[in-house]
Design an enzyme around this catalytic site. Structure first.
Site, PDB file in Angstrom:
ATOM      1  N   HIS A  29      -2.458   7.303   7.303  1.00 46.41           N
ATOM      2  CA  HIS A  29      -1.457   8.218   6.728  1.00 46.41           C
ATOM      3  C   HIS A  29      -2.110   9.523   6.289  1.00 46.41           C
ATOM      4  O   HIS A  29      -1.525  10.600   6.440  1.00 46.41           O
ATOM      5  CB  HIS A  29      -0.775   7.577   5.514  1.00 46.41           C
ATOM      6  CG  HIS A  29       0.381   6.660   5.842  1.00 46.41           C
ATOM      7  ND1 HIS A  29       1.491   7.075   6.553  1.00 46.41           N
ATOM      8  CD2 HIS A  29       0.616   5.369   5.523  1.00 46.41           C
ATOM      9  CE1 HIS A  29       2.356   6.071   6.662  1.00 46.41           C
ATOM     10  NE2 HIS A  29       1.847   5.013   6.043  1.00 46.41           N
ATOM     11  N   HIS A  69      -4.381   1.304   7.541  1.00 45.06           N
ATOM     12  CA  HIS A  69      -3.016   1.852   7.622  1.00 45.06           C
ATOM     13  C   HIS A  69      -2.866   3.053   6.678  1.00 45.06           C
ATOM     14  O   HIS A  69      -2.284   4.078   7.051  1.00 45.06           O
ATOM     15  CB  HIS A  69      -2.028   0.725   7.299  1.00 45.06           C
ATOM     16  CG  HIS A  69      -0.585   1.109   7.270  1.00 45.06           C
ATOM     17  ND1 HIS A  69       0.343   0.615   8.181  1.00 45.06           N
ATOM     18  CD2 HIS A  69       0.124   1.897   6.429  1.00 45.06           C
ATOM     19  CE1 HIS A  69       1.533   1.121   7.899  1.00 45.06           C
ATOM     20  NE2 HIS A  69       1.444   1.894   6.831  1.00 45.06           N
ATOM     21  N   GLU A  70      -3.399   2.926   5.456  1.00 49.36           N
ATOM     22  CA  GLU A  70      -3.259   4.023   4.473  1.00 49.36           C
ATOM     23  C   GLU A  70      -4.135   5.224   4.834  1.00 49.36           C
ATOM     24  O   GLU A  70      -3.701   6.371   4.700  1.00 49.36           O
ATOM     25  CB  GLU A  70      -3.591   3.540   3.057  1.00 49.36           C
ATOM     26  CG  GLU A  70      -2.744   2.387   2.524  1.00 49.36           C
ATOM     27  CD  GLU A  70      -1.264   2.498   2.789  1.00 49.36           C
ATOM     28  OE1 GLU A  70      -0.732   3.618   2.903  1.00 49.36           O
ATOM     29  OE2 GLU A  70      -0.613   1.444   2.902  1.00 49.36           O
ATOM     30  N   GLN A 126       3.101   9.963   1.640  1.00 49.82           N
ATOM     31  CA  GLN A 126       4.390   9.252   1.665  1.00 49.82           C
ATOM     32  C   GLN A 126       5.289   9.621   0.496  1.00 49.82           C
ATOM     33  O   GLN A 126       6.497   9.367   0.533  1.00 49.82           O
ATOM     34  CB  GLN A 126       4.168   7.733   1.672  1.00 49.82           C
ATOM     35  CG  GLN A 126       3.519   7.221   2.953  1.00 49.82           C
ATOM     36  CD  GLN A 126       3.378   5.715   2.928  1.00 49.82           C
ATOM     37  OE1 GLN A 126       2.421   5.200   2.369  1.00 49.82           O
ATOM     38  NE2 GLN A 126       4.335   5.011   3.509  1.00 49.82           N
ATOM     39  N   CYS A 163       6.062  -0.227   7.747  1.00 50.50           N
ATOM     40  CA  CYS A 163       5.692   0.948   6.948  1.00 50.50           C
ATOM     41  C   CYS A 163       6.901   1.390   6.136  1.00 50.50           C
ATOM     42  O   CYS A 163       8.005   1.487   6.672  1.00 50.50           O
ATOM     43  CB  CYS A 163       5.241   2.077   7.865  1.00 50.50           C
ATOM     44  SG  CYS A 163       4.752   3.569   6.978  1.00 50.50           S
ATOM     45  N   LEU A 164       6.666   1.681   4.871  1.00 49.90           N
ATOM     46  CA  LEU A 164       7.764   2.131   4.003  1.00 49.90           C
ATOM     47  C   LEU A 164       8.348   3.458   4.487  1.00 49.90           C
ATOM     48  O   LEU A 164       9.482   3.795   4.147  1.00 49.90           O
ATOM     49  CB  LEU A 164       7.271   2.260   2.558  1.00 49.90           C
ATOM     50  CG  LEU A 164       6.874   0.932   1.890  1.00 49.90           C
ATOM     51  CD1 LEU A 164       6.181   1.203   0.561  1.00 49.90           C
ATOM     52  CD2 LEU A 164       8.087   0.036   1.691  1.00 49.90           C
ATOM     53  N   GLY A 168       0.838  -1.194   0.000  1.00 49.15           N
ATOM     54  CA  GLY A 168       0.000   0.000   0.000  1.00 49.15           C
ATOM     55  C   GLY A 168       0.868   1.236   0.000  1.00 49.15           C
ATOM     56  O   GLY A 168       2.066   1.162   0.343  1.00 49.15           O
TER      57      GLY A 168
HETATM   58  O1  GNR Z   1       4.044  -2.700   2.590  1.00 51.31           O
HETATM   59  C1  GNR Z   1       3.398  -2.547   3.639  1.00 51.31           C
HETATM   60  N1  GNR Z   1       3.068  -3.643   4.365  1.00 51.31           N
HETATM   61  C2  GNR Z   1       2.164  -3.604   5.420  1.00 51.31           C
HETATM   62  C3  GNR Z   1       2.083  -4.725   6.249  1.00 51.31           C
HETATM   63  C4  GNR Z   1       1.207  -4.756   7.313  1.00 51.31           C
HETATM   64  C5  GNR Z   1       0.385  -3.683   7.531  1.00 51.31           C
HETATM   65  C6  GNR Z   1       0.461  -2.555   6.736  1.00 51.31           C
HETATM   66  C7  GNR Z   1       1.335  -2.516   5.670  1.00 51.31           C
HETATM   67  S1  GNR Z   1       1.385  -1.129   4.650  1.00 51.31           S
HETATM   68  C8  GNR Z   1       3.045  -1.185   4.096  1.00 51.31           C
HETATM   69  C9  GNR Z   1       3.318  -0.106   3.061  1.00 51.31           C
HETATM   70  C10 GNR Z   1       3.124   1.248   3.673  1.00 51.31           C
HETATM   71  O2  GNR Z   1       3.878   1.766   4.441  1.00 51.31           O
HETATM   72  N2  GNR Z   1       2.007   1.878   3.362  1.00 51.31           N
HETATM   73  O3  GNR Z   1       1.729   3.064   3.894  1.00 51.31           O
HETATM   74 NI    NI Z   2       2.802   3.134   5.791  1.00 46.27          NI
END
Ligand code: GNR
Ligand code: NI
Length: 167
Positions: free
Chosen positions: A139, A135-136, A51, A93-94, A46
């Site tokens: 953000h 999660h997104e 980001q 998270c990236l 995601g």
């Molecule tokens: O690549 C991602 N893997 C992930 C694994 C578990 C819960 C959430 C994520 S999102 C993350 C990519 C990211 O940072 N998206 O904002």
């Molecule tokens: Ni993230």
């Protein structure tokens, strides 16, 4: 198409609420495609526009397995309209590279938003798909997964992360 630079914590753009998108134009479509390319290349499941430095309400995600055919999703102005249950899952998270932690979130979600044609989209999700959507959307509201941990676990994770980025 282009690979965009991923901003990392504690970049200010990750901490503020992103703005609603008023016009879904060619620039938004191009950004969404570039975000997907950036996400696949990272690799991640995601990515939210803040980001990549754009403080607007746009997310992309794909939780398909790598042997299977890709299932890219793009959502403009996503809103969580219902949640159900609770689940603990390990997240990364990236924008906080190298840090992983178990996070409790709703197990199921309903999300409404728009596709690139301006059509309303409603999705019901559970499991990893629900997880990445929550999660997104976090953000877009200026939160990273560390903000969902208890104070003590957040401090520990933050300390570990800040140490890793300094060395
Ligand atoms: O690549 C991602 N893997 C992930 C694994 C578990 C819960 C959430 C994520 S999102 C993350 C990519 C990211 O940072 N998206 O904002
Ligand atoms: Ni993230």
């Amino acid at each position: 198409m282009a690979i965009l630079q991923i901003r990392t914590y504690p970049d200010e753009v990750l901490k503020k609420r992103a703005c609603e998108i008023e016009n879904i134009d060619g620039a938004i479509a191009r950004l969404a495609k570039d975000m997907l390319e950036t996400m696949y290349e990272a690799p991640g499941i995601g990515l939210a526009a803040p980001q990549v430095g754009e403080s607007i309400r746009l997310i992309v995600f794909d939780v398909s397995h790598k042997e299977e055919k890709p299932e890219p999703h793009i959502l403009v102005n996503p809103v969580i309209t219902a949640t159900e249950g609770e689940e603990v899952m390990e997240e990364g998270c990236l924008s906080v590279p190298g840090i992983y932690a178990k996070v409790k979130r709703p197990a199921k979600v309903e999300v409404k938003g728009y596709d690139l044609d301006g059509n309303e989209v409603v999705m019901q999700a559970e499991g990893l798909l629900a997880r990445v959507i929550l999660h997104e959307v976090d953000h877009l509201d200026g939160y990273v997964f560390l903000d969902r941990l208890s104070r003590v676990r957040r401090q520990m994770a933050l300390k570990k992360y800040l140490k890793s980025v300094k060395s």
